[in-house]
Design a protein around this motif. Sequence first.
Motif, PDB file in Angstrom:
ATOM      1  N   THR A  48      56.320  31.139  -4.769  1.00 52.60           N
ATOM      2  CA  THR A  48      56.526  31.789  -3.466  1.00 52.60           C
ATOM      3  C   THR A  48      56.906  33.251  -3.639  1.00 52.60           C
ATOM      4  O   THR A  48      56.371  34.131  -2.948  1.00 52.60           O
ATOM      5  N   SER A 291      67.908  29.500  -2.775  1.00 47.08           N
ATOM      6  CA  SER A 291      66.653  29.808  -2.102  1.00 47.08           C
ATOM      7  C   SER A 291      66.341  28.919  -0.915  1.00 47.08           C
ATOM      8  O   SER A 291      66.030  29.411   0.168  1.00 47.08           O
ATOM      9  N   LEU A 292      66.401  27.613  -1.117  1.00 48.31           N
ATOM     10  CA  LEU A 292      65.896  26.715  -0.089  1.00 48.31           C
ATOM     11  C   LEU A 292      66.766  26.708   1.167  1.00 48.31           C
ATOM     12  O   LEU A 292      66.369  26.178   2.196  1.00 48.31           O
ATOM     13  N   ARG A 293      67.986  27.282   1.085  1.00 46.35           N
ATOM     14  CA  ARG A 293      68.836  27.433   2.264  1.00 46.35           C
ATOM     15  C   ARG A 293      68.788  28.859   2.807  1.00 46.35           C
ATOM     16  O   ARG A 293      69.519  29.217   3.735  1.00 46.35           O
ATOM     17  N   LYS A 295      67.022  31.822   4.833  1.00 47.96           N
ATOM     18  CA  LYS A 295      66.037  31.950   5.921  1.00 47.96           C
ATOM     19  C   LYS A 295      64.868  32.838   5.526  1.00 47.96           C
ATOM     20  O   LYS A 295      63.718  32.550   5.854  1.00 47.96           O
ATOM     21  N   LYS A 298      62.628  30.829   3.248  1.00 49.04           N
ATOM     22  CA  LYS A 298      61.904  29.771   3.969  1.00 49.04           C
ATOM     23  C   LYS A 298      60.773  30.353   4.808  1.00 49.04           C
ATOM     24  O   LYS A 298      59.695  29.753   4.903  1.00 49.04           O
ATOM     25  N   SER A 299      60.991  31.528   5.392  1.00 51.42           N
ATOM     26  CA  SER A 299      59.912  32.197   6.140  1.00 51.42           C
ATOM     27  C   SER A 299      58.759  32.574   5.216  1.00 51.42           C
ATOM     28  O   SER A 299      57.580  32.391   5.551  1.00 51.42           O
ATOM     29  N   LEU A 301      58.038  31.105   2.385  1.00 48.61           N
ATOM     30  CA  LEU A 301      57.395  29.856   1.968  1.00 48.61           C
ATOM     31  C   LEU A 301      56.405  29.373   3.017  1.00 48.61           C
ATOM     32  O   LEU A 301      55.292  28.930   2.682  1.00 48.61           O
ATOM     33  N   GLN A 302      56.779  29.469   4.290  1.00 46.71           N
ATOM     34  CA  GLN A 302      55.875  29.069   5.370  1.00 46.71           C
ATOM     35  C   GLN A 302      54.620  29.931   5.386  1.00 46.71           C
ATOM     36  O   GLN A 302      53.505  29.422   5.602  1.00 46.71           O
TER      37      GLN A 302
END
Length: 312
Positions: A48, A291-293, A295, A298-299, A301-302
């Motif tokens: 990512t 990372s996974l927490r 924001k 996560k944006s 990654l999406q």
Amino acid sequence: MECVNETLVREFVFLGFSSLAGLQRLLFAAFLLVYLFTLGTNAIIISTIVLDRALHTPMYFFLTVLSCFETCYTFVIVPKMLVDLLAQKKTISFLGCAMQMFSFLFLGCSHSFLLAAMGYDRYVAICDPLRYTVLMGHGVCVGLVAAACACGFIVAQIITSLVFHLPFHSSNQLHHFFCDISPVLKVASYHTHFSQIVIIMLCALVLIIPLLLILVSYIRIISAILQFPSTLGRYKAFSTCASHLIIVIVHYGCASFIYLRLKSNYSSSQDALISVSYTILTPLFNPMIYSLRNKEFKSALQRVVGRTICLS
């Protein structure tokens, strides 16, 4: 290498989980799932950050390197441990043991210095944001990582050489599940006070120097944050450091317990339990904490998943 060639011990036997003989298949399944999940999350983080331009910043560059260290660190220890959980003969060759010790020391020491570099990155981002891109340019980031690796290599080389130049004539049974310093020193026929003092001093320096650098960075960070006019601004600034602080506390807590206490009367079962936490559980939680927490991550990654779906 003369002393190594003269040794009578040609292999070591791991006894780390010998007291849990009836649970070894269950441990194998649990550790395998954790290991695969750790590899998967680190692969997601690295891909990512590489694929999304918005994450091409110093903080995420260091996070990519941290994820690579975590992946390599678990690869050095966990696959062998999983094989041994199912094997009748849980052995490792003398050379294999030395290579394993060097590898995990190199990665572990580099990890400590990398955390110091990440603390400096947070210091510059909060205390001198206008010059952040200049002070933390790509060349500086690469230089900090190279320096962390160089320090890790030197420390690992010295400690591994000191340990495996000792004579091993009697026992070859390690009360552990990998070739850590204390268990290997315990089965040496003898070792000088000089070699033990040097090892303890190097372990202490690897822990204390980066930790002092991190403390200095955070003293400056906290003093800068307290001067922010709004509560929201202080909260946002501190939240960018929270993940790094959690990882620092876990890393240095476990490492200090193990490596600043190289004594003959250490508790093997206690050390093995702590070792499980920092070789298996810590690499599992670090990606989620960092990372996974997040924001922003996560944006990104999406966006990466969306582009991948469109291309397919």
